[in-house]
Design a protein around this motif. Structure first.
Motif, PDB file in Angstrom:
ATOM      1  N   LEU A 123      79.657   2.579  24.099  1.00 22.70           N
ATOM      2  CA  LEU A 123      79.906   1.159  23.842  1.00 22.70           C
ATOM      3  C   LEU A 123      79.233   0.252  24.876  1.00 22.70           C
ATOM      4  N   GLY A 124      78.412   0.831  25.725  1.00 20.76           N
ATOM      5  CA  GLY A 124      77.588   0.009  26.593  1.00 20.76           C
ATOM      6  C   GLY A 124      77.884   0.108  28.077  1.00 20.76           C
ATOM      7  N   LYS A 125      76.867  -0.307  28.866  1.00 20.35           N
ATOM      8  CA  LYS A 125      76.941  -0.376  30.323  1.00 20.35           C
ATOM      9  C   LYS A 125      76.731  -1.832  30.718  1.00 20.35           C
ATOM     10  N   TYR A 126      77.615  -2.338  31.575  1.00 19.43           N
ATOM     11  CA  TYR A 126      77.609  -3.759  31.906  1.00 19.43           C
ATOM     12  C   TYR A 126      77.755  -3.935  33.413  1.00 19.43           C
ATOM     13  N   CYS A 127      77.215  -5.033  33.938  1.00 21.29           N
ATOM     14  CA  CYS A 127      77.298  -5.257  35.383  1.00 21.29           C
ATOM     15  C   CYS A 127      77.281  -6.749  35.698  1.00 21.29           C
ATOM     16  N   ILE A 128      77.636  -7.054  36.934  1.00 24.64           N
ATOM     17  CA  ILE A 128      77.603  -8.423  37.456  1.00 24.64           C
ATOM     18  C   ILE A 128      76.936  -8.416  38.827  1.00 24.64           C
ATOM     19  N   PHE A 129      76.689  -9.602  39.351  1.00 23.70           N
ATOM     20  CA  PHE A 129      76.121  -9.748  40.684  1.00 23.70           C
ATOM     21  C   PHE A 129      77.217  -9.726  41.746  1.00 23.70           C
ATOM     22  N   GLY A 130      76.949  -9.017  42.856  1.00 24.56           N
ATOM     23  CA  GLY A 130      77.729  -9.143  44.072  1.00 24.56           C
ATOM     24  C   GLY A 130      76.938  -9.944  45.086  1.00 24.56           C
ATOM     25  N   ASN A 131      77.545 -10.234  46.227  1.00 21.00           N
ATOM     26  CA  ASN A 131      76.840 -11.028  47.229  1.00 21.00           C
ATOM     27  C   ASN A 131      75.611 -10.313  47.775  1.00 21.00           C
ATOM     28  N   HIS A 132      75.669  -8.998  47.932  1.00 15.53           N
ATOM     29  CA  HIS A 132      74.504  -8.270  48.452  1.00 15.53           C
ATOM     30  C   HIS A 132      73.388  -8.161  47.408  1.00 15.53           C
ATOM     31  N   ASP A 133      73.723  -8.286  46.142  1.00 17.21           N
ATOM     32  CA  ASP A 133      72.678  -8.276  45.106  1.00 17.21           C
ATOM     33  C   ASP A 133      71.846  -9.549  45.165  1.00 17.21           C
ATOM     34  N   HIS A 134      72.443 -10.628  45.636  1.00 19.93           N
ATOM     35  CA  HIS A 134      71.709 -11.881  45.834  1.00 19.93           C
ATOM     36  C   HIS A 134      71.035 -11.919  47.209  1.00 19.93           C
ATOM     37  N   GLY A 135      71.651 -11.279  48.212  1.00 11.68           N
ATOM     38  CA  GLY A 135      71.166 -11.373  49.580  1.00 11.68           C
ATOM     39  C   GLY A 135      69.775 -10.798  49.755  1.00 11.68           C
ATOM     40  N   GLY A 136      69.042 -11.301  50.734  1.00 13.15           N
ATOM     41  CA  GLY A 136      67.701 -10.788  51.009  1.00 13.15           C
ATOM     42  C   GLY A 136      66.737 -10.985  49.858  1.00 13.15           C
ATOM     43  N   TYR A 137      66.877 -12.109  49.143  1.00 15.41           N
ATOM     44  CA  TYR A 137      66.008 -12.394  47.999  1.00 15.41           C
ATOM     45  C   TYR A 137      66.053 -11.261  46.965  1.00 15.41           C
ATOM     46  N   GLY A 138      67.254 -10.724  46.775  1.00 13.74           N
ATOM     47  CA  GLY A 138      67.374  -9.533  45.939  1.00 13.74           C
ATOM     48  C   GLY A 138      67.761  -9.771  44.498  1.00 13.74           C
ATOM     49  N   SER A 139      67.992 -11.020  44.088  1.00 13.97           N
ATOM     50  CA  SER A 139      68.538 -11.285  42.757  1.00 13.97           C
ATOM     51  C   SER A 139      67.705 -10.681  41.643  1.00 13.97           C
ATOM     52  N   ILE A 145      66.299  -3.830  38.020  1.00 11.39           N
ATOM     53  CA  ILE A 145      66.755  -2.436  38.058  1.00 11.39           C
ATOM     54  C   ILE A 145      67.822  -2.187  37.003  1.00 11.39           C
ATOM     55  N   MET A 146      68.802  -3.078  36.929  1.00 14.89           N
ATOM     56  CA  MET A 146      69.909  -2.857  36.000  1.00 14.89           C
ATOM     57  C   MET A 146      69.456  -2.968  34.549  1.00 14.89           C
ATOM     58  N   GLU A 147      68.624  -3.948  34.251  1.00 17.33           N
ATOM     59  CA  GLU A 147      68.166  -4.088  32.867  1.00 17.33           C
ATOM     60  C   GLU A 147      67.227  -2.955  32.473  1.00 17.33           C
ATOM     61  N   THR A 148      66.446  -2.461  33.408  1.00 16.86           N
ATOM     62  CA  THR A 148      65.560  -1.322  33.135  1.00 16.86           C
ATOM     63  C   THR A 148      66.354  -0.076  32.776  1.00 16.86           C
ATOM     64  N   THR A 149      67.551   0.046  33.335  1.00 18.88           N
ATOM     65  CA  THR A 149      68.375   1.242  33.106  1.00 18.88           C
ATOM     66  C   THR A 149      69.464   0.996  32.059  1.00 18.88           C
ATOM     67  N   ASN A 150      69.238  -0.033  31.206  1.00 22.93           N
ATOM     68  CA  ASN A 150      70.084  -0.315  30.029  1.00 22.93           C
ATOM     69  C   ASN A 150      71.469  -0.853  30.365  1.00 22.93           C
ATOM     70  N   PHE A 151      71.617  -1.443  31.546  1.00 20.26           N
ATOM     71  CA  PHE A 151      72.822  -2.217  31.828  1.00 20.26           C
ATOM     72  C   PHE A 151      72.611  -3.640  31.308  1.00 20.26           C
ATOM     73  N   ILE A 152      73.654  -4.238  30.785  1.00 20.30           N
ATOM     74  CA  ILE A 152      73.626  -5.645  30.413  1.00 20.30           C
ATOM     75  C   ILE A 152      74.196  -6.443  31.578  1.00 20.30           C
ATOM     76  N   VAL A 153      73.391  -7.350  32.116  1.00 16.56           N
ATOM     77  CA  VAL A 153      73.795  -8.163  33.262  1.00 16.56           C
ATOM     78  C   VAL A 153      74.504  -9.414  32.732  1.00 16.56           C
ATOM     79  N   LEU A 154      75.756  -9.582  33.117  1.00 16.67           N
ATOM     80  CA  LEU A 154      76.542 -10.739  32.678  1.00 16.67           C
ATOM     81  C   LEU A 154      76.580 -11.763  33.808  1.00 16.67           C
ATOM     82  N   LEU A 155      75.918 -12.892  33.589  1.00 16.18           N
ATOM     83  CA  LEU A 155      75.839 -13.951  34.598  1.00 16.18           C
ATOM     84  C   LEU A 155      76.416 -15.230  33.996  1.00 16.18           C
ATOM     85  N   ASN A 156      77.710 -15.448  34.244  1.00 17.31           N
ATOM     86  CA  ASN A 156      78.429 -16.591  33.667  1.00 17.31           C
ATOM     87  C   ASN A 156      78.306 -16.602  32.142  1.00 17.31           C
TER      88      ASN A 156
END
Length: 291
Positions: A123-139, A145-156
């Motif tokens: 039924l799917g793989k889903y994820c959100i951003f944490g502070n370290h995912d944004h840190g160091g210009y990492g957004s 990475i997550m979308e390449t591996t078939n995770f759906i990124v939920l951002l608001n």
């Protein structure tokens, strides 16, 4: 929403925690540095609510969080975690933020991607951003990475999880509270009335805000369960937005309450120690109950 704290304040507190850890016996130091961080505690919880359709009865959700790859946690351990998740046969996999400790300095992307790809959930793989995912210009690094591996990124935003009979529940994801811009009204914009809603928020303390909206459950990480807990004192490493609800299950509010679960996460950050705060993988089972 909870009041933001400066990074300097957090680092000062973390340094104080480091001094406390150094005060442990040599045996305690070895355990906190080498042993407990590699352990895995599998917690099982039930998500019950009258708005969960009967067709969702028994659906399994796996939540993992805060791997912080590149600090102490490594790909050998992560590969074992992925195998364990797959062995439990979840229907849905949720990642609640902080994949890499410093995304722009992480050098093992090529080995990380295949491991994430092995995770399977019908039924799917889903994820959100944490502070370290944004840190160091990492957004964008994290999102790619997550979308390449078939995770759906939920951002608001929200997404319906549907079964073949047409029944559905709604999964919501908001941005990180420390380095992002969480927007609950935007995340709820496309959610119909009288549907079960499950919110993913990296920061647990945003449950105080979520309580004001038609949100029934919230899953979070970020706290690491305090990462280092001293008997009779409690958790020492308390990051901003994880100070009121450090770990476990909470019921918030009286009328139309919100249920919050805070996962202790997998890796470590700032300090390479865990003490009385084992890494956690949480398995939730959905249950339909009568009103």
């Amino acid at each position: 929403m909870a009041k933001k704290q400066t990074r300097r304040t957090f680092l000062k507190r973390t340094f104080g925690s480091f001094l406390t850890v150094l005060g442990l016996s040599s045996g305690g130091y070895l355990y906190a540095h080498r042993i407990e961080p590699s352990l895995l505690d599998i917690q099982e919880q039930q998500i019950k609510h009258p708005l969960i359709p009967k067709s969702f009865e028994g659906i399994k959700i796996a939540q993992f969080s805060d791997t912080h790859l590149g600090f102490q946690y490594n790909l050998t351990l992560f590969k074992k975690l992925a195998a364990k998740i797959n062995d439990l046969h979840p229907d849905i996999i949720l990642f609640t933020g902080d994949l890499m400790d410093e995304p722009n300095k992480y050098t093992e992307m090529n080995q990380l991607v295949p491991i994430l790809e092995t995770l399977h959930a019908p039924l799917g793989k889903y994820c959100i951003f944490g502070n370290h995912d944004h840190g160091g210009y990492g957004s964008e690094i994290y999102r790619n990475i997550m979308e390449t591996t078939n995770f759906i990124v939920l951002l608001n935003e929200s997404i319906p999880i549907k079964l073949n009979d047409g029944s559905s529940i709604y999964l919501l994801g908001i941005d990180d509270a420390m380095l992002g811009n969480p927007d609950l009204p935007l995340a709820l914009k496309k959610v119909p009335n009288n549907r079960f809603t499950l919110l993913l928020s990296h920061a647990p303390d945003l449950a105080e805000s979520a309580l004001q909206y038609p949100i029934h459950w919230q899953l979070s990480g970020h706290s690491h369960g305090g990462q280092v807990k001293i008997p009779f004192i409690g958790p020492l490493v308390m990051p901003p937005f994880a100070q009121k609800y450090p770990e476990g299950l909470y019921t918030i509010g009286d009328e139309n309450p919100l249920t919050l679960y805070v996962n202790r996460g997998i890796g470590t950050t700032r300090l390479p120690f865990r003490f009385m705060a084992k890494p956690e993988l949480t398995i939730f089972t959905l249950r339909s109950v009568e009103s």
